[in-house]
Structures are given as structure tokens and as C-alpha cells.
Scaffold this motif. Structure first.
Motif, PDB file in Angstrom:
ATOM      1  N   ASN A   1      -1.384  16.005   7.561  1.00  0.00           N
ATOM      2  CA  ASN A   1      -0.130  15.239   7.425  1.00  0.00           C
ATOM      3  C   ASN A   1      -0.284  14.044   6.473  1.00  0.00           C
ATOM      4  O   ASN A   1       0.569  13.159   6.454  1.00  0.00           O
ATOM      5  N   THR A   2      -1.372  14.037   5.689  1.00  0.00           N
ATOM      6  CA  THR A   2      -1.593  12.843   4.862  1.00  0.00           C
ATOM      7  C   THR A   2      -0.495  12.650   3.814  1.00  0.00           C
ATOM      8  O   THR A   2      -0.194  11.520   3.445  1.00  0.00           O
ATOM      9  N   TYR A   3       0.124  13.762   3.355  1.00  0.00           N
ATOM     10  CA  TYR A   3       1.185  13.592   2.350  1.00  0.00           C
ATOM     11  C   TYR A   3       2.357  12.790   2.926  1.00  0.00           C
ATOM     12  O   TYR A   3       3.020  12.047   2.210  1.00  0.00           O
ATOM     13  N   MET A   4       2.586  12.923   4.237  1.00  0.00           N
ATOM     14  CA  MET A   4       3.673  12.143   4.845  1.00  0.00           C
ATOM     15  C   MET A   4       3.280  10.668   4.895  1.00  0.00           C
ATOM     16  O   MET A   4       4.076   9.787   4.584  1.00  0.00           O
ATOM     17  N   VAL A   5       2.035  10.437   5.268  1.00  0.00           N
ATOM     18  CA  VAL A   5       1.567   9.047   5.355  1.00  0.00           C
ATOM     19  C   VAL A   5       1.650   8.387   3.973  1.00  0.00           C
ATOM     20  O   VAL A   5       2.077   7.238   3.853  1.00  0.00           O
ATOM     21  N   GLU A   6       1.273   9.146   2.942  1.00  0.00           N
ATOM     22  CA  GLU A   6       1.345   8.612   1.577  1.00  0.00           C
ATOM     23  C   GLU A   6       2.790   8.246   1.213  1.00  0.00           C
ATOM     24  O   GLU A   6       3.049   7.219   0.600  1.00  0.00           O
ATOM     25  N   GLU A   7       3.719   9.094   1.586  1.00  0.00           N
ATOM     26  CA  GLU A   7       5.129   8.840   1.296  1.00  0.00           C
ATOM     27  C   GLU A   7       5.621   7.609   2.076  1.00  0.00           C
ATOM     28  O   GLU A   7       6.326   6.746   1.538  1.00  0.00           O
ATOM     29  N   PHE A   8       5.204   7.511   3.351  1.00  0.00           N
ATOM     30  CA  PHE A   8       5.589   6.334   4.145  1.00  0.00           C
ATOM     31  C   PHE A   8       5.054   5.047   3.512  1.00  0.00           C
ATOM     32  O   PHE A   8       5.701   4.008   3.557  1.00  0.00           O
ATOM     33  N   LYS A   9       3.863   5.158   2.919  1.00  0.00           N
ATOM     34  CA  LYS A   9       3.274   3.970   2.269  1.00  0.00           C
ATOM     35  C   LYS A   9       4.186   3.466   1.154  1.00  0.00           C
ATOM     36  O   LYS A   9       4.401   2.265   1.006  1.00  0.00           O
ATOM     37  N   LYS A  10       4.730   4.401   0.370  1.00  0.00           N
ATOM     38  CA  LYS A  10       5.625   4.007  -0.741  1.00  0.00           C
ATOM     39  C   LYS A  10       6.886   3.344  -0.180  1.00  0.00           C
ATOM     40  O   LYS A  10       7.380   2.354  -0.718  1.00  0.00           O
ATOM     41  N   ARG A  11       7.398   3.928   0.887  1.00  0.00           N
ATOM     42  CA  ARG A  11       8.636   3.385   1.475  1.00  0.00           C
ATOM     43  C   ARG A  11       8.377   1.994   2.061  1.00  0.00           C
ATOM     44  O   ARG A  11       9.202   1.098   1.952  1.00  0.00           O
ATOM     45  N   ARG A  12       7.208   1.883   2.681  1.00  0.00           N
ATOM     46  CA  ARG A  12       6.856   0.570   3.258  1.00  0.00           C
ATOM     47  C   ARG A  12       6.771  -0.481   2.161  1.00  0.00           C
ATOM     48  O   ARG A  12       7.290  -1.588   2.293  1.00  0.00           O
ATOM     49  N   LYS A  13       6.129  -0.113   1.056  1.00  0.00           N
ATOM     50  CA  LYS A  13       5.974  -1.048  -0.064  1.00  0.00           C
ATOM     51  C   LYS A  13       7.359  -1.483  -0.551  1.00  0.00           C
ATOM     52  O   LYS A  13       7.624  -2.680  -0.734  1.00  0.00           O
ATOM     53  N   PHE A  14       8.239  -0.504  -0.704  1.00  0.00           N
ATOM     54  CA  PHE A  14       9.595  -0.801  -1.182  1.00  0.00           C
ATOM     55  C   PHE A  14      10.321  -1.750  -0.224  1.00  0.00           C
ATOM     56  O   PHE A  14      10.908  -2.760  -0.623  1.00  0.00           O
ATOM     57  N   ILE A  15      10.229  -1.430   1.049  1.00  0.00           N
ATOM     58  CA  ILE A  15      10.995  -2.195   2.042  1.00  0.00           C
ATOM     59  C   ILE A  15      10.455  -3.625   2.155  1.00  0.00           C
ATOM     60  O   ILE A  15      11.208  -4.588   2.293  1.00  0.00           O
ATOM     61  N   ILE A  16       9.137  -3.763   2.036  1.00  0.00           N
ATOM     62  CA  ILE A  16       8.536  -5.103   2.098  1.00  0.00           C
ATOM     63  C   ILE A  16       8.966  -5.929   0.877  1.00  0.00           C
ATOM     64  O   ILE A  16       9.336  -7.105   0.994  1.00  0.00           O
ATOM     65  N   GLU A  17       8.935  -5.277  -0.281  1.00  0.00           N
ATOM     66  CA  GLU A  17       9.334  -5.996  -1.504  1.00  0.00           C
ATOM     67  C   GLU A  17      10.780  -6.489  -1.414  1.00  0.00           C
ATOM     68  O   GLU A  17      11.090  -7.627  -1.729  1.00  0.00           O
TER      69      GLU A  17
ATOM     70  N   ALA B   1      12.588  -6.913   1.331  1.00  0.00           N
ATOM     71  CA  ALA B   1      12.740  -7.899   2.399  1.00  0.00           C
ATOM     72  C   ALA B   1      12.285  -9.283   1.923  1.00  0.00           C
ATOM     73  O   ALA B   1      12.900 -10.298   2.240  1.00  0.00           O
ATOM     74  N   ARG B   2      11.220  -9.285   1.125  1.00  0.00           N
ATOM     75  CA  ARG B   2      10.735 -10.561   0.551  1.00  0.00           C
ATOM     76  C   ARG B   2      11.752 -11.129  -0.416  1.00  0.00           C
ATOM     77  O   ARG B   2      12.104 -12.308  -0.373  1.00  0.00           O
ATOM     78  N   GLU B   3      12.224 -10.253  -1.289  1.00  0.00           N
ATOM     79  CA  GLU B   3      13.211 -10.666  -2.302  1.00  0.00           C
ATOM     80  C   GLU B   3      14.448 -11.275  -1.629  1.00  0.00           C
ATOM     81  O   GLU B   3      15.006 -12.252  -2.102  1.00  0.00           O
ATOM     82  N   TYR B   4      14.851 -10.718  -0.490  1.00  0.00           N
ATOM     83  CA  TYR B   4      16.049 -11.216   0.204  1.00  0.00           C
ATOM     84  C   TYR B   4      15.761 -12.423   1.092  1.00  0.00           C
ATOM     85  O   TYR B   4      16.644 -12.916   1.785  1.00  0.00           O
ATOM     86  N   GLY B   5      14.482 -12.790   1.147  1.00  0.00           N
ATOM     87  CA  GLY B   5      14.123 -13.951   1.966  1.00  0.00           C
ATOM     88  C   GLY B   5      14.158 -13.685   3.470  1.00  0.00           C
ATOM     89  O   GLY B   5      14.354 -14.605   4.268  1.00  0.00           O
ATOM     90  N   LEU B   6      13.955 -12.441   3.872  1.00  0.00           N
ATOM     91  CA  LEU B   6      13.935 -12.147   5.312  1.00  0.00           C
ATOM     92  C   LEU B   6      12.655 -12.702   5.927  1.00  0.00           C
ATOM     93  O   LEU B   6      11.628 -12.796   5.260  1.00  0.00           O
TER      94      LEU B   6
END
Ligand code: GLU
Length: 378
Positions: free
Chosen positions: A283-299, A301-306
């Protein structure tokens, strides 16, 4: 007159808000559903094929209510090979998702009035299941500043004569936090000294993006440990409903088996065959995809000042919204058609949970609507 336990619980909030979002979508509304933690990937092919094969071979009858011996053997090997966790097939009870395993565990160990310590933020179903088992949840509210991990003092205040169990959920739903090794050892030490059960819910253990996940297995005395896991999140099998509890405590194992046999017989036979294949499916391909989504969401959230802690595991972002999280979610849905879960559902008001188990396109749309919503209320 004592209230009946069912009068003391509410329906599952995570499932309720997810159902509402899905209903609105079915009515043609353009809702971005960031509620339930449900991977959007199709279940991997080898798993589906194994299910089809089972159907065609006519494997459609009852099985051992603990689960097919072949499945329990497969889980035993998988746990050992992948996680260095050793339970024999006889120490495993397969159930309808991790959720039913948790219920089997609570119902097996709790007597009326027994207390179970939970660390908030916590998953919605723990308190309800404890109450249904006529136990008493004792909630320790952890602090944002401590990464939502309990301190020794916070835990010790909650431990009393009637404390029967402590639930540990790391990686954590909803915070995405991963308990550090010292915290896990501290909890284990207190449990070991006082003979308290530890129910460790490790359903997100494959979904780790930063740091490492350590299991409670090996830290807690073996007769006190009840280990819970499932294929729902790790193998995108939410609807198949395959989870399991494992323990070396023979008495607890026997009780969980009895409950399983009377409440549900075995879980769906075809899903059990499918889960045998899951034990061998990468299932590593799913984990890799989640990593990209996490990176996006963190970026974003930071940009919006959450105000949030970077999730290290699972697939949730848990951010501060001020006092009224319920109102925030209601208005976000009404005004911007974005569905999210209020922190109150997790005994942590003032926060909101969104799931990033969604495609980048959906996350992009969801985050930009959240931004618009916040701007319009700034
Ligand atoms: N565990 C997932 C969540 O927290 C699925 C819904 C549920 O069973 O609570 O969203």
C-alpha cells in the motif's frame, strides 16, 4: 430510575455529517465533503480479485466466528513481517471493522461502573461504546501545546480505583499526532504497575509521514494488552468491514470470541477472503499520495494563517476556529458547501477536522472555499 445506556449516547457524529454531505451531493449540490476519514482510492485489484474468486468458488457460507483460520494465519504473519508484532492465529478475533473489535474489547473487560481513560481529542465512538458496555469514560483533555499528548500528571489525576483500561490511539484521529516513545512508555508503566488494561487502536499505523510510529505492543504486559487494527484505512477497504482484535490474555480472548459469535457470527465471508489478499498487498503508493496531499494541505493552512499542528500521521488536519466549532461547520456548509467535522465531536471544542483522504483537486477546491469563508467573516 437509571437511564438506559442508549439514552446517554448520540449517533456517530462523523458518520452523521458524512451522511448529510452525501445526501446533499445526491440532491445535486456541489458539496466538498471533507468529513469522514475514508481513502478515495479504489480497493487494490488483487484484493477485489480474491473476493471475486471466493464468490465464484462458492465460498459464501458461515466461517469460524473468530474469522477464517486462513485469514487469522495471514494476519498473524502480516503483523510479524510488517510490524514485528507477534500474535498467533488463536489470539486473533476478526470483526466487522476495527469498530466492532473495540466494542468486543470494551464489552469483554468492563463491569458496571468500571472506568476507561480516554485522551481527548478522541475518536467519537470510544465514549459511546464504553457507555454501551455500562462503563464510564474518563476524559483527559490533552493540550495543543503538548502536541495533544497526555502528560504523566494529567494521566495520574485520572487514574482511580475503578480504572479498568486506558485507550491509546496513535497515530491519532482527529489530531494526526503520533505519540512519542517516552509518552507511550509512561502510559505503559502506569498501566503495568496498576494492572490496567491498555486498548491500543493502531488503525493508522501505516499512514505515517513524519517521524516513526511505535506500537504499545512490547511495552505493556502481555496479559494487559488488547491490540486493535483493521484494513479499512491502510488498504482502502472501509466498506468491506474487516478489523481485528488480538490479545495474549486467554480469558479476554475467550470473551471477545463469545461476543463475536453471538452478536454477528462471522463477518462477511467474501470480505474475509479479500482480506487474506490485503495481507500481501503493498500500500506504499497510497501512503506516497497521502504525503503529497498532506504537504499541500499544510502549505495552504499556513498560507491562510490557520492555527494547527502538522499532522504526522493519519489523514486529518485539525485546526483552531475559535469558540463555536459547531456553528463554524454549520455555516461553512450552508455558505460554501464544504462539510467538515466540529471538534466537539472529538471532545475538543474550538477545533475543526478536515480529512485529506481526498484527491488534490477536491482539496484545492475545499481549501479555497474555506479561505473565502474565513475572509468573509474576518
Ligand atoms: N473513522 C472514520 C472517521 O473518523 C470513519 C467514520 C467513523 O467510523 O467514525 O471519520
Amino acid at each position: 430510575m437509571d437511564m438506559h445506556p442508549t439514552d446517554l449516547i448520540a449517533p456517530s457524529k462523523t458518520l452523521e455529517v458524512d451522511a448529510l454531505a452525501k445526501k446533499l451531493i445526491s440532491e445535486g449540490k456541489d458539496v466538498v465533503n471533507l468529513t469522514a476519514g475514508e481513502p478515495d482510492f479504489p480497493t487494490p485489484r488483487p484484493i477485489v480479485e480474491k473476493a471475486v474468486e471466493a464468490l465464484e468458488k462458492g465460498y459464501t457460507k458461515y466461517t469460524d466466528s473468530n474469522g477464517l483460520p486462513a485469514l487469522r494465519e495471514a494476519i498473524s504473519k502480516y503483523l510479524k513481517a510488517k510490524k514485528s508484532i507477534e500474535f498467533s492465529a488463536d489470539e486473533i478475533v476478526v470483526s466487522n471493522g476495527g469498530k466492532q473489535s473495540l466494542f468486543n474489547a470494551f464489552a469483554s473487560i468492563l463491569d458496571s461502573g468500571d472506568e476507561v481513560i480516554l485522551f481527548a481529542p478522541l475518536w467519537v465512538s470510544y465514549p459511546a461504546q464504553i457507555i454501551l458496555s455500562r462503563g464510564q469514560p474518563v476524559i483527559v483533555k490533552t493540550k495543543f501545546e503538548n502536541g495533544f499528548m497526555p502528560t504523566k500528571d494529567e494521566l495520574l489525576i485520572a487514574v482511580r480505583e475503578n480504572t479498568k483500561a486506558i485507550v491509546v490511539n496513535s497515530p491519532n484521529n482527529p489530531s494526526g499526532g503520533i505519540y512519542d516513545y517516552d509518552t507511550l512508555k509512561m502510559i505503559a508503566q502506569i498501566a503495568n504497575e496498576r494492572g490496567i488494561f491498555v486498548i491500543t487502536d493502531e488503525v493508522y499505523d501505516d499512514l505515517v509521514y513524519e517521524g516513526t510510529h511505535k506500537s504499545m505492543y512490547g511495552l505493556v504486559r502481555e496479559e494487559l494488552l488488547i491490540y486493535i487494527n483493521a484494513f479499512s484505512k491502510s488498504h482502502s477497504m472501509t466498506g468491506w468491514r474487516v478489523g481485528y482484535a488480538a490479545t495474549k490474555n486467554k480469558d479476554v480472548k475467550k470473551k471477545m470470541s463469545k461476543i463475536q459469535s453471538h452478536v454477528a457470527s462471522n463477518i462477511n465471508t467474501i470480505a474475509q477472503y479479500a482480506a487474506i489478499a490485503a495481507c500481501e498487498t503493498d500500500n506504499t503508493y497510497m501512503v506516497e499520495e497521502f504525503k503529497k496531499r498532506r504537504k499541500f494541505i499544510i502549505e495552504k493552512a499556513r498560507e491562510y494563517g490557520l492555527d494547527f499542528l502538522e499532522p504526522k500521521g493519519a489523514f486529518y488536519l485539525f485546526f483552531k476556529v475559535g469558540d463555536n466549532d459547531e456553528e463554524f461547520c454549520k455555516r461553512l456548509l450552508a455558505e460554501k458547501l464544504v462539510a467538515a467535522v466540529p471538534g466537539s465531536a472529538f471532545e475538543m471544542p474550538g477545533f475543526v477536522r478536515i480529512s485529506f483522504a481526498n484527491s488534490l483537486n477536491i482539496l484545492e477546491e475545499g481549501m479555497s472555499r474555506i479561505k473565502e469563508f474565513m475572509d468573509s467573516h474576518a
